[in-house]
Design an enzyme around this catalytic site. Structure first.
Site, PDB file in Angstrom:
ATOM      1  N   PRO A  78       0.835  -1.208   0.000  1.00  0.00           N
ATOM      2  CA  PRO A  78       0.000   0.000   0.000  1.00  0.00           C
ATOM      3  C   PRO A  78       0.870   1.258   0.000  1.00  0.00           C
ATOM      4  O   PRO A  78       1.752   1.413   0.853  1.00  0.00           O
ATOM      5  CB  PRO A  78      -0.792  -0.125   1.306  1.00  0.00           C
ATOM      6  CG  PRO A  78       0.088  -0.952   2.203  1.00  0.00           C
ATOM      7  CD  PRO A  78       0.815  -1.904   1.300  1.00  0.00           C
ATOM      8  N   SER A 107      -4.028   1.627  -0.501  1.00  0.00           N
ATOM      9  CA  SER A 107      -3.794   2.480   0.660  1.00  0.00           C
ATOM     10  C   SER A 107      -5.031   3.323   0.988  1.00  0.00           C
ATOM     11  O   SER A 107      -5.778   3.735   0.094  1.00  0.00           O
ATOM     12  CB  SER A 107      -2.607   3.403   0.387  1.00  0.00           C
ATOM     13  OG  SER A 107      -2.490   4.398   1.386  1.00  0.00           O
ATOM     14  N   GLN A 128      -5.667  -1.385   2.974  1.00  0.00           N
ATOM     15  CA  GLN A 128      -4.846  -0.954   4.110  1.00  0.00           C
ATOM     16  C   GLN A 128      -5.524   0.213   4.814  1.00  0.00           C
ATOM     17  O   GLN A 128      -5.918   1.191   4.183  1.00  0.00           O
ATOM     18  CB  GLN A 128      -3.452  -0.546   3.621  1.00  0.00           C
ATOM     19  CG  GLN A 128      -2.561   0.059   4.695  1.00  0.00           C
ATOM     20  CD  GLN A 128      -2.675   1.571   4.761  1.00  0.00           C
ATOM     21  OE1 GLN A 128      -2.977   2.229   3.775  1.00  0.00           O
ATOM     22  NE2 GLN A 128      -2.427   2.127   5.933  1.00  0.00           N
ATOM     23  N   TYR A 130      -5.526   3.221   7.707  1.00  0.00           N
ATOM     24  CA  TYR A 130      -4.955   4.132   8.698  1.00  0.00           C
ATOM     25  C   TYR A 130      -6.077   4.564   9.636  1.00  0.00           C
ATOM     26  O   TYR A 130      -7.208   4.806   9.197  1.00  0.00           O
ATOM     27  CB  TYR A 130      -4.386   5.390   8.041  1.00  0.00           C
ATOM     28  CG  TYR A 130      -3.056   5.239   7.358  1.00  0.00           C
ATOM     29  CD1 TYR A 130      -1.949   4.720   8.019  1.00  0.00           C
ATOM     30  CD2 TYR A 130      -2.883   5.664   6.041  1.00  0.00           C
ATOM     31  CE1 TYR A 130      -0.720   4.614   7.397  1.00  0.00           C
ATOM     32  CE2 TYR A 130      -1.654   5.566   5.403  1.00  0.00           C
ATOM     33  CZ  TYR A 130      -0.577   5.030   6.088  1.00  0.00           C
ATOM     34  OH  TYR A 130       0.637   4.925   5.465  1.00  0.00           O
ATOM     35  N   THR A 155      -2.433  -0.620   9.553  1.00  0.00           N
ATOM     36  CA  THR A 155      -1.100  -0.066   9.780  1.00  0.00           C
ATOM     37  C   THR A 155      -1.046   0.591  11.157  1.00  0.00           C
ATOM     38  O   THR A 155      -1.884   1.433  11.479  1.00  0.00           O
ATOM     39  CB  THR A 155      -0.747   0.960   8.690  1.00  0.00           C
ATOM     40  OG1 THR A 155      -0.656   0.281   7.433  1.00  0.00           O
ATOM     41  CG2 THR A 155       0.592   1.633   8.977  1.00  0.00           C
ATOM     42  N   LYS A 249       0.195  -4.396  10.202  1.00  0.00           N
ATOM     43  CA  LYS A 249       1.408  -3.953   9.507  1.00  0.00           C
ATOM     44  C   LYS A 249       2.131  -2.880  10.332  1.00  0.00           C
ATOM     45  O   LYS A 249       1.481  -1.981  10.876  1.00  0.00           O
ATOM     46  CB  LYS A 249       1.050  -3.374   8.137  1.00  0.00           C
ATOM     47  CG  LYS A 249       2.211  -2.823   7.327  1.00  0.00           C
ATOM     48  CD  LYS A 249       1.722  -2.329   5.969  1.00  0.00           C
ATOM     49  CE  LYS A 249       2.851  -1.781   5.120  1.00  0.00           C
ATOM     50  NZ  LYS A 249       3.361  -0.492   5.639  1.00  0.00           N
ATOM     51  N   HIS A 273       7.963   1.058   7.523  1.00  0.00           N
ATOM     52  CA  HIS A 273       7.378   2.055   6.628  1.00  0.00           C
ATOM     53  C   HIS A 273       8.392   2.539   5.581  1.00  0.00           C
ATOM     54  O   HIS A 273       8.362   3.697   5.160  1.00  0.00           O
ATOM     55  CB  HIS A 273       6.837   3.247   7.428  1.00  0.00           C
ATOM     56  CG  HIS A 273       5.490   3.708   6.977  1.00  0.00           C
ATOM     57  ND1 HIS A 273       4.316   3.286   7.561  1.00  0.00           N
ATOM     58  CD2 HIS A 273       5.114   4.545   5.987  1.00  0.00           C
ATOM     59  CE1 HIS A 273       3.291   3.872   6.966  1.00  0.00           C
ATOM     60  NE2 HIS A 273       3.745   4.634   5.997  1.00  0.00           N
ATOM     61  N   ARG A 276      10.347   5.751   6.269  1.00  0.00           N
ATOM     62  CA  ARG A 276       9.679   7.045   6.099  1.00  0.00           C
ATOM     63  C   ARG A 276       9.088   7.598   7.394  1.00  0.00           C
ATOM     64  O   ARG A 276       8.594   8.718   7.407  1.00  0.00           O
ATOM     65  CB  ARG A 276       8.559   6.912   5.048  1.00  0.00           C
ATOM     66  CG  ARG A 276       9.098   6.633   3.662  1.00  0.00           C
ATOM     67  CD  ARG A 276       7.994   6.237   2.685  1.00  0.00           C
ATOM     68  NE  ARG A 276       7.127   7.315   2.311  1.00  0.00           N
ATOM     69  CZ  ARG A 276       7.390   8.227   1.368  1.00  0.00           C
ATOM     70  NH1 ARG A 276       8.562   8.201   0.737  1.00  0.00           N
ATOM     71  NH2 ARG A 276       6.522   9.160   1.053  1.00  0.00           N
ATOM     72  N   ASP A 302       8.405  -5.880   4.326  1.00  0.00           N
ATOM     73  CA  ASP A 302       8.663  -4.910   3.263  1.00  0.00           C
ATOM     74  C   ASP A 302       9.934  -4.154   3.600  1.00  0.00           C
ATOM     75  O   ASP A 302      10.679  -4.544   4.495  1.00  0.00           O
ATOM     76  CB  ASP A 302       7.469  -3.967   3.068  1.00  0.00           C
ATOM     77  CG  ASP A 302       7.194  -3.077   4.279  1.00  0.00           C
ATOM     78  OD1 ASP A 302       8.046  -2.990   5.188  1.00  0.00           O
ATOM     79  OD2 ASP A 302       6.115  -2.450   4.321  1.00  0.00           O
ATOM     80  N   ILE A 305      13.546  -3.822  -0.455  1.00  0.00           N
ATOM     81  CA  ILE A 305      13.619  -4.961  -1.382  1.00  0.00           C
ATOM     82  C   ILE A 305      13.706  -4.447  -2.814  1.00  0.00           C
ATOM     83  O   ILE A 305      12.762  -3.833  -3.319  1.00  0.00           O
ATOM     84  CB  ILE A 305      12.409  -5.881  -1.188  1.00  0.00           C
ATOM     85  CG1 ILE A 305      12.422  -6.447   0.236  1.00  0.00           C
ATOM     86  CG2 ILE A 305      12.396  -7.003  -2.220  1.00  0.00           C
ATOM     87  CD1 ILE A 305      11.105  -6.965   0.713  1.00  0.00           C
ATOM     88  N   ARG A 306      14.827  -4.700  -3.463  1.00  0.00           N
ATOM     89  CA  ARG A 306      15.066  -4.206  -4.819  1.00  0.00           C
ATOM     90  C   ARG A 306      15.484  -5.298  -5.796  1.00  0.00           C
ATOM     91  O   ARG A 306      15.562  -5.055  -6.992  1.00  0.00           O
ATOM     92  CB  ARG A 306      16.173  -3.137  -4.817  1.00  0.00           C
ATOM     93  CG  ARG A 306      15.892  -1.915  -3.965  1.00  0.00           C
ATOM     94  CD  ARG A 306      14.809  -1.027  -4.548  1.00  0.00           C
ATOM     95  NE  ARG A 306      14.706   0.194  -3.773  1.00  0.00           N
ATOM     96  CZ  ARG A 306      13.998   0.312  -2.648  1.00  0.00           C
ATOM     97  NH1 ARG A 306      13.301  -0.733  -2.198  1.00  0.00           N
ATOM     98  NH2 ARG A 306      13.973   1.445  -1.981  1.00  0.00           N
ATOM     99  N   ARG A 326       8.606   0.898  -3.242  1.00  0.00           N
ATOM    100  CA  ARG A 326       9.273   1.788  -4.191  1.00  0.00           C
ATOM    101  C   ARG A 326       9.607   1.085  -5.504  1.00  0.00           C
ATOM    102  O   ARG A 326       9.566   1.709  -6.568  1.00  0.00           O
ATOM    103  CB  ARG A 326      10.545   2.373  -3.572  1.00  0.00           C
ATOM    104  CG  ARG A 326      10.296   3.415  -2.478  1.00  0.00           C
ATOM    105  CD  ARG A 326      11.607   4.010  -1.996  1.00  0.00           C
ATOM    106  NE  ARG A 326      11.446   4.994  -0.935  1.00  0.00           N
ATOM    107  CZ  ARG A 326      11.417   4.710   0.364  1.00  0.00           C
ATOM    108  NH1 ARG A 326      11.534   3.437   0.759  1.00  0.00           N
ATOM    109  NH2 ARG A 326      11.279   5.656   1.262  1.00  0.00           N
TER     110      ARG A 326
END
Length: 378
Positions: A78, A107, A128, A130, A155, A249, A273, A276, A302, A305-306, A326
């Protein structure tokens, strides 16, 4: 750039297409951004211990989650304000997830509403949540239930908004604040600006239907502050409201994960997060082994991870699957849905290639024995 061979190549395309303030929103972390960098570094510190003379001529990266098959141990995480990156960005991401055969998590801060995504994209849709305001949260839970979402993700790591200094320096926010600098930035990125002119400035679609006469709800929305009083008893209330699968989460501590499972939560997502929120937090990958020892339930992670190799390391360390944030947004911001497809294909190829290289024929066979430690050195 025509020969796009990894996620970083799509990152550079995204940087070229987006105005600086928008790319900084996508890319940035909290305060010094040490946590953001740490999320990547921890994967580089773990090495493989390949097994040799193993038949890996036939391999499978398929897995399952809550009894549902997935073509790879991936979910699209999300993320908010995706419409700023590409027109109808949330819907493009959801459609890409459906094509690839993995879940998409919408999200609360999306630019397409719960109902719009359900109408325009199929597949396994998760929502997700908030907690900005209790009544608003309960209304969104009902909307997601009515729209057919299979899973709710709550979250819990945003008691207050993180100090994202790039956004503060750029004066970035929704709605966009137009200044001579932002107008010049837009003029220097004409493809992005033309898309914005054609499709309009994205709004926080899930908040648009909030009762305009409820001054308490409207005040919470205007301040965009989370409900910092939300605690364990309130989580129990959400569990009672949502009759399907519920994941929490934003956890880091194994003891918190165990308490969630003990109270009837179906799985957990280890997350900081993406760096962030809290600068200097433990990386989810670091707390994964201890959490796996503490609970027998799905664990997703999460942050950072690339590469397909990162996914293999996470599953070998105890993760059921990983969330891509991302990485898929770089694809979206550069080439829309086609870019998301391409990034997911890169992950599929890299996961499969890594399995072959370490002597493992399937995701189901992965465990910590494929990672280097003292036992592997014997």
């Amino acid at each position: 750039m025509t020969n796009l061979v990894n996620v970083d190549d799509y990152r550079e395309l995204a940087r070229a297409r987006l105005p600086k303030m928008v790319f900084d929103y996508l890319e940035g972390g909290a305060e010094t951004e040490s946590g953001l960098r740490h999320n990547r570094d921890v994967f580089g510190r773990v090495r493989f211990a390949p097994k040799r003379l193993v038949d890996v001529s036939r391999r499978s990266i398929e897995t399952s989650l809550f009894g549902r098959p997935m073509r790879a141990p991936l979910l699209i995480a999300p993320t908010g304000l995706n419409g700023v990156l590409w027109p109808q960005g949330d819907i493009e991401l959801a459609k890409a997830a459906e094509r690839f055969g993995i879940p998409f998590i919408l999200s609360t801060a999306s630019n397409s509403s719960i109902e719009q995504v359900a109408e325009k994209a199929g597949g396994d849709l998760w929502f997700q949540l908030y907690i900005v305001h209790r009544r608003l949260a309960e209304a969104m839970v009902k909307r997601a239930l009515d729209a057919g979402y299979s899973t709710l993700v709550l979250t819990v790591d945003v008691g207050v908004n993180g100090k994202r200094e790039r956004d503060m320096k750029n004066n970035f926010g929704v709605p966009v604040r137009y200044t001579p600098r932002t107008l010049l930035d837009g003029a220097l990125h004409p493809r992005w600006s033309l898309d914005l002119l054609r499709h309009g400035v994205p709004q926080l679609a899930n908040f648009a239907s909030a009762d305009a006469n409820d001054t308490e709800v409207q005040a919470a929305l205007m301040s965009r502050q989370m409900d910092a009083s939300f605690a364990w008893d309130d989580l129990a209330r959400i569990r009672d409201l949502w009759p399907h699968r519920l994941l929490v989460k934003g956890l880091s501590r194994p003891s918190d994960a165990k308490r969630c499972i003990d109270m009837g939560i179906d799985g957990v997502i280890l997350s900081n997060h993406g760096g962030r929120q809290l600068d200097g937090a433990v990386a989810p990958f670091e707390s994964l082994p201890a959490t796996r020892n503490a609970i027998d339930a799905p664990i997703l992670i999460d942050s950072g991870i690339r590469r397909g190799a990162d996914v293999v390391k996470a599953v070998a360390s105890g993760a059921t699957a990983v969330l891509l944030g991302r990485a898929t947004l770089y694809g979206l911001a550069s080439r829309g849905g086609a870019g998301v497809d391409a990034v997911l294909d890169l992950f599929r190829d890299e996961i499969d290639r890594t399995l072959a290289q370490i002597g493992c024929a399937s995701m189901a066979e992965l465990d910590s024995s494929y990672l280097w430690n003292e036992a592997a050195s014997q």
